[in-house]
Design a protein around this motif. Structure first.
Motif, PDB file in Angstrom:
ATOM      1  N   LEU A  30      -6.707  -0.940  -3.531  1.00  0.00           N
ATOM      2  CA  LEU A  30      -6.477  -0.395  -2.184  1.00  0.00           C
ATOM      3  C   LEU A  30      -7.756  -0.399  -1.362  1.00  0.00           C
ATOM      4  O   LEU A  30      -7.734  -0.719  -0.161  1.00  0.00           O
ATOM      5  CB  LEU A  30      -5.913   1.025  -2.288  1.00  0.00           C
ATOM      6  N   ILE A  31      -8.892  -0.024  -1.962  1.00  0.00           N
ATOM      7  CA  ILE A  31     -10.167  -0.049  -1.235  1.00  0.00           C
ATOM      8  C   ILE A  31     -10.441  -1.453  -0.712  1.00  0.00           C
ATOM      9  O   ILE A  31     -10.870  -1.650   0.428  1.00  0.00           O
ATOM     10  CB  ILE A  31     -11.317   0.419  -2.152  1.00  0.00           C
ATOM     11  N   GLY A  32     -10.156  -2.457  -1.533  1.00  0.00           N
ATOM     12  CA  GLY A  32     -10.403  -3.835  -1.126  1.00  0.00           C
ATOM     13  C   GLY A  32      -9.465  -4.326  -0.046  1.00  0.00           C
ATOM     14  O   GLY A  32      -9.689  -5.397   0.545  1.00  0.00           O
ATOM     15  N   SER A  33      -8.406  -3.561   0.245  1.00  0.00           N
ATOM     16  CA  SER A  33      -7.423  -4.002   1.239  1.00  0.00           C
ATOM     17  C   SER A  33      -7.339  -3.065   2.438  1.00  0.00           C
ATOM     18  O   SER A  33      -6.369  -3.121   3.200  1.00  0.00           O
ATOM     19  CB  SER A  33      -6.035  -4.115   0.577  1.00  0.00           C
ATOM     20  N   LEU A  34      -8.340  -2.224   2.610  1.00  0.00           N
ATOM     21  CA  LEU A  34      -8.334  -1.344   3.789  1.00  0.00           C
ATOM     22  C   LEU A  34      -8.290  -2.166   5.070  1.00  0.00           C
ATOM     23  O   LEU A  34      -7.563  -1.844   6.019  1.00  0.00           O
ATOM     24  CB  LEU A  34      -9.579  -0.451   3.773  1.00  0.00           C
ATOM     25  N   GLU A  35      -9.081  -3.216   5.094  1.00  0.00           N
ATOM     26  CA  GLU A  35      -9.050  -4.154   6.224  1.00  0.00           C
ATOM     27  C   GLU A  35      -8.878  -5.557   5.659  1.00  0.00           C
ATOM     28  O   GLU A  35      -9.542  -5.941   4.690  1.00  0.00           O
ATOM     29  CB  GLU A  35     -10.330  -4.060   7.046  1.00  0.00           C
ATOM     30  N   THR A  36      -7.986  -6.318   6.241  1.00  0.00           N
ATOM     31  CA  THR A  36      -7.719  -7.676   5.771  1.00  0.00           C
ATOM     32  C   THR A  36      -7.738  -8.642   6.934  1.00  0.00           C
ATOM     33  O   THR A  36      -7.419  -8.278   8.081  1.00  0.00           O
ATOM     34  CB  THR A  36      -6.344  -7.743   5.059  1.00  0.00           C
ATOM     35  N   LYS A  37      -8.127  -9.859   6.638  1.00  0.00           N
ATOM     36  CA  LYS A  37      -8.177 -10.916   7.662  1.00  0.00           C
ATOM     37  C   LYS A  37      -6.960 -11.809   7.500  1.00  0.00           C
ATOM     38  O   LYS A  37      -6.573 -12.159   6.388  1.00  0.00           O
ATOM     39  CB  LYS A  37      -9.458 -11.736   7.515  1.00  0.00           C
ATOM     40  N   HIS A  38      -6.390 -12.208   8.597  1.00  0.00           N
ATOM     41  CA  HIS A  38      -5.185 -13.027   8.590  1.00  0.00           C
ATOM     42  C   HIS A  38      -5.342 -14.189   9.557  1.00  0.00           C
ATOM     43  O   HIS A  38      -5.751 -14.003  10.705  1.00  0.00           O
ATOM     44  CB  HIS A  38      -3.970 -12.183   8.975  1.00  0.00           C
TER      45      HIS A  38
ATOM     46  N   ASP B 173      -1.233   2.054   6.286  1.00  0.00           N
ATOM     47  CA  ASP B 173      -0.509   2.495   5.087  1.00  0.00           C
ATOM     48  C   ASP B 173      -1.386   2.432   3.844  1.00  0.00           C
ATOM     49  O   ASP B 173      -1.229   3.230   2.922  1.00  0.00           O
ATOM     50  CB  ASP B 173       0.742   1.634   4.885  1.00  0.00           C
ATOM     51  N   VAL B 174      -2.299   1.471   3.808  1.00  0.00           N
ATOM     52  CA  VAL B 174      -3.238   1.375   2.690  1.00  0.00           C
ATOM     53  C   VAL B 174      -4.163   2.583   2.688  1.00  0.00           C
ATOM     54  O   VAL B 174      -4.427   3.192   1.639  1.00  0.00           O
ATOM     55  CB  VAL B 174      -4.047   0.055   2.761  1.00  0.00           C
ATOM     56  N   LEU B 175      -4.662   2.947   3.860  1.00  0.00           N
ATOM     57  CA  LEU B 175      -5.549   4.104   3.974  1.00  0.00           C
ATOM     58  C   LEU B 175      -4.823   5.383   3.555  1.00  0.00           C
ATOM     59  O   LEU B 175      -5.370   6.202   2.801  1.00  0.00           O
ATOM     60  CB  LEU B 175      -6.056   4.238   5.403  1.00  0.00           C
TER      61      LEU B 175
ATOM     62  N   GLY C  58       0.816  -1.202   0.000  1.00  0.00           N
ATOM     63  CA  GLY C  58       0.000   0.000   0.000  1.00  0.00           C
ATOM     64  C   GLY C  58       0.853   1.256   0.000  1.00  0.00           C
ATOM     65  O   GLY C  58       0.566   2.232  -0.709  1.00  0.00           O
ATOM     66  N   ARG C  59       1.922   1.224   0.784  1.00  0.00           N
ATOM     67  CA  ARG C  59       2.804   2.389   0.882  1.00  0.00           C
ATOM     68  C   ARG C  59       3.456   2.704  -0.474  1.00  0.00           C
ATOM     69  O   ARG C  59       3.509   3.844  -0.914  1.00  0.00           O
ATOM     70  CB  ARG C  59       3.867   2.121   1.954  1.00  0.00           C
ATOM     71  N   TRP C  60       3.947   1.644  -1.147  1.00  0.00           N
ATOM     72  CA  TRP C  60       4.611   1.858  -2.440  1.00  0.00           C
ATOM     73  C   TRP C  60       3.615   2.297  -3.514  1.00  0.00           C
ATOM     74  O   TRP C  60       3.923   3.145  -4.352  1.00  0.00           O
ATOM     75  CB  TRP C  60       5.325   0.597  -2.899  1.00  0.00           C
ATOM     76  N   ILE C  61       2.387   1.753  -3.473  1.00  0.00           N
ATOM     77  CA  ILE C  61       1.369   2.146  -4.445  1.00  0.00           C
ATOM     78  C   ILE C  61       1.009   3.620  -4.249  1.00  0.00           C
ATOM     79  O   ILE C  61       0.855   4.367  -5.221  1.00  0.00           O
ATOM     80  CB  ILE C  61       0.113   1.252  -4.324  1.00  0.00           C
ATOM     81  N   GLY C  62       0.901   4.019  -3.001  1.00  0.00           N
ATOM     82  CA  GLY C  62       0.630   5.422  -2.729  1.00  0.00           C
ATOM     83  C   GLY C  62       1.746   6.312  -3.228  1.00  0.00           C
ATOM     84  O   GLY C  62       1.512   7.414  -3.747  1.00  0.00           O
ATOM     85  N   ARG C  63       2.943   5.845  -3.098  1.00  0.00           N
ATOM     86  CA  ARG C  63       4.097   6.626  -3.549  1.00  0.00           C
ATOM     87  C   ARG C  63       4.085   6.794  -5.067  1.00  0.00           C
ATOM     88  O   ARG C  63       4.471   7.852  -5.578  1.00  0.00           O
ATOM     89  CB  ARG C  63       5.373   5.922  -3.085  1.00  0.00           C
ATOM     90  N   LEU C  64       3.633   5.767  -5.785  1.00  0.00           N
ATOM     91  CA  LEU C  64       3.547   5.861  -7.241  1.00  0.00           C
ATOM     92  C   LEU C  64       2.380   6.732  -7.687  1.00  0.00           C
ATOM     93  O   LEU C  64       2.355   7.220  -8.817  1.00  0.00           O
ATOM     94  CB  LEU C  64       3.430   4.461  -7.853  1.00  0.00           C
ATOM     95  N   ASN C  65       1.341   6.874  -6.801  1.00  0.00           N
ATOM     96  CA  ASN C  65       0.254   7.843  -7.005  1.00  0.00           C
ATOM     97  C   ASN C  65      -0.476   7.634  -8.336  1.00  0.00           C
ATOM     98  O   ASN C  65      -0.628   8.574  -9.121  1.00  0.00           O
ATOM     99  CB  ASN C  65       0.814   9.270  -6.922  1.00  0.00           C
ATOM    100  N   ARG C  66      -0.958   6.407  -8.579  1.00  0.00           N
ATOM    101  CA  ARG C  66      -1.667   6.100  -9.819  1.00  0.00           C
ATOM    102  C   ARG C  66      -3.108   5.699  -9.513  1.00  0.00           C
ATOM    103  O   ARG C  66      -3.377   4.924  -8.579  1.00  0.00           O
ATOM    104  CB  ARG C  66      -0.983   4.966 -10.568  1.00  0.00           C
ATOM    105  N   ASN C  67      -4.041   6.206 -10.323  1.00  0.00           N
ATOM    106  CA  ASN C  67      -5.453   5.874 -10.128  1.00  0.00           C
ATOM    107  C   ASN C  67      -5.730   4.380 -10.283  1.00  0.00           C
ATOM    108  O   ASN C  67      -6.716   3.869  -9.742  1.00  0.00           O
ATOM    109  CB  ASN C  67      -6.315   6.650 -11.120  1.00  0.00           C
TER     110      ASN C  67
END
Length: 415
Positions: free
Chosen positions: A327-335, A374-376, A312-321
């Motif tokens: 990212l929306i689908g990974s705001l909360e994840t189960k482990h 970081d995803v948020l 999420g952090r790297w995707i945000g850094r690349l700043n692409r739509n």
């Protein structure tokens, strides 16, 4: 007119051989005349003469006529018949003009080391066979013909017309030859690069100045050598600073394999500085950022929560739509987490892709939901919106931004 050598053998033999078909003796004067034009014929040498300025040779033709030729102007060489040529002339004088007779002569011309000396005669007899018996497939094949739709056509002519070339004794599509040549060239190039890299590590790396070490390495690493370089240097290097140098070299290569390596190192290298170096290289203009995002998205589904946030952090850094929906689908994840005997202790096992493997020892597992900060932050950075961890509100907003709300149904007749 220049006749085939085999035909002239036949004519001359009939004209020169005594009744009964006795072999010609060496004084018969039959020879091979090689012309400067590249042609040649077999003829009876009647005499050689000169007018004081030019030398001439007189030949007896198959009809019994005489030809007087300027030796210096027309003739390259005159080679007297040897014993085998004379034997051939005697045999051909007695030849029965049947397919069987020409098969016998064909076999004679290619046996006992005669093949090279009697190449023209060998082919002449095959041609006579198919003239006398057009159904003789063996003779056609020996002449280099193939049967196509009931017709015998030259093999080379047929395959060339179909876009084939001969390679290694076989007809193959020209495109395949081009592919094979490129493959061979690539393999040779890879071997050259392997040797150069080994010399660099042995001779340059230990003793040269840092700038020289870098510049010499950058000359070697290219799209062809990336995979070898990664497997034999990057993956085996324990020193972070050297790994960073290797990633800098890979970052100069604008290829899909180089981009894949940088993403993997940015996500999974054990050293934080090395991960940062990988992402810095990935931000260069020659790498398509949307491709990088697509490579990072797969880590959003990792069972390792730290990898989800890192992606999420790297995707945000690349700043692409292109990263918004994942990212929306990974705001909360189960482990799924495996616990040991100690209720307060959680243990997990990870594979090379960031996945987990649970042991079969029967220890209990728990499912935990993680909110990924970081995803948020990446979503907020890309969109400029603030909806917290409410995935539904994020989806509603995204849909509203990508839905057409006004339509123009005017018809052509109304224009």
């Amino acid at each position: 007119m220049i006749y085939s050598r085999a035909f002239l053998f036949l004519m001359l033999a009939l004209a020169s051989t005594p009744l009964g078909g006795q072999p010609l003796d060496e004084s018969s004067g039959i020879a091979t005349v090689n012309f400067r034009s590249g042609n040649r014929l077999s003829a009876e040498i009647v005499t050689e003469t000169s007018d004081g300025k030019r030398d001439f040779v007189v030949l007896k033709t198959e009809s019994g006529g005489l030809l007087k030729l300027d030796k210096a102007k027309l003739i390259q060489s005159i080679v007297p018949f040897g014993r085998e040529q004379q034997e051939y002339a005697a045999r051909i004088a007695q030849l029965a003009q049947t397919p069987e007779g020409h098969w016998q002569m064909y076999e004679w011309t290619k046996s006992d080391g005669r093949r090279l000396a009697f190449q023209q005669e060998n082919r002449f007899h095959l041609k006579r066979i198919v003239e006398l018996d057009p159904s003789d497939s063996k003779a056609w094949q020996l002449l280099g013909y193939i049967e196509i739709a009931g017709r015998w056509v030259p093999e080379e002519q047929h395959y060339v017309s179909q876009g084939y070339v001969k390679s290694g004794g076989k007809w193959i599509p020209k495109i395949q030859v081009d592919v094979d040549r490129k493959k061979t060239s690539r393999e040779q190039f890879q071997n050259d690069r392997k040797i150069a890299l080994k010399k660099w590590k042995k001779n340059v790396l230990p003793s040269a100045e840092p700038d020289v070490v870098r510049s010499e390495l950058f000359k070697i690493v290219d799209p062809v050598s990336v995979d070898f370089f990664v497997d034999n240097y990057l993956k085996k290097e324990s020193e972070p600073k050297l790994r960073m140098l290797y990633l800098e070299a890979i970052g100069l290569v604008a290829s899909p394999s180089a981009q894949q390596v940088l993403v993997e190192c940015g996500m999974k290298d054990s050293d934080r500085d090395v991960r940062e170096a990988a992402m810095t290289q990935l931000e260069q203009e020659h790498f398509n950022p949307d491709v990088s995002v697509s490579l990072l998205v797969r880590y959003l589904g990792s069972t390792r929560n730290e990898l989800v946030n890192r992606a999420g952090r790297w995707i945000g850094r690349l700043n692409r739509n292109s990263g918004i929906i994942p990212l929306i689908g990974s705001l909360e994840t189960k482990h799924k987490m495996q616990t040991g005997n100690d209720p307060g202790r959680i243990t997990t096992g990870f594979d090379s892709n960031g996945g987990t493997g649970l042991s079969t020892g029967g220890a209990p597992t728990v499912i935990e939901t993680r909110s990924n900060e970081d995803v948020l932050r990446a979503l907020e950075q890309i969109t400029g919106q603030r909806f917290g961890f409410d995935a539904n509100r994020w989806k509603e907003w995204y849909i509203s931004q990508h839905t057409i709300t006004e339509f123009d149904f005017r018809r052509d007749s109304e224009n």
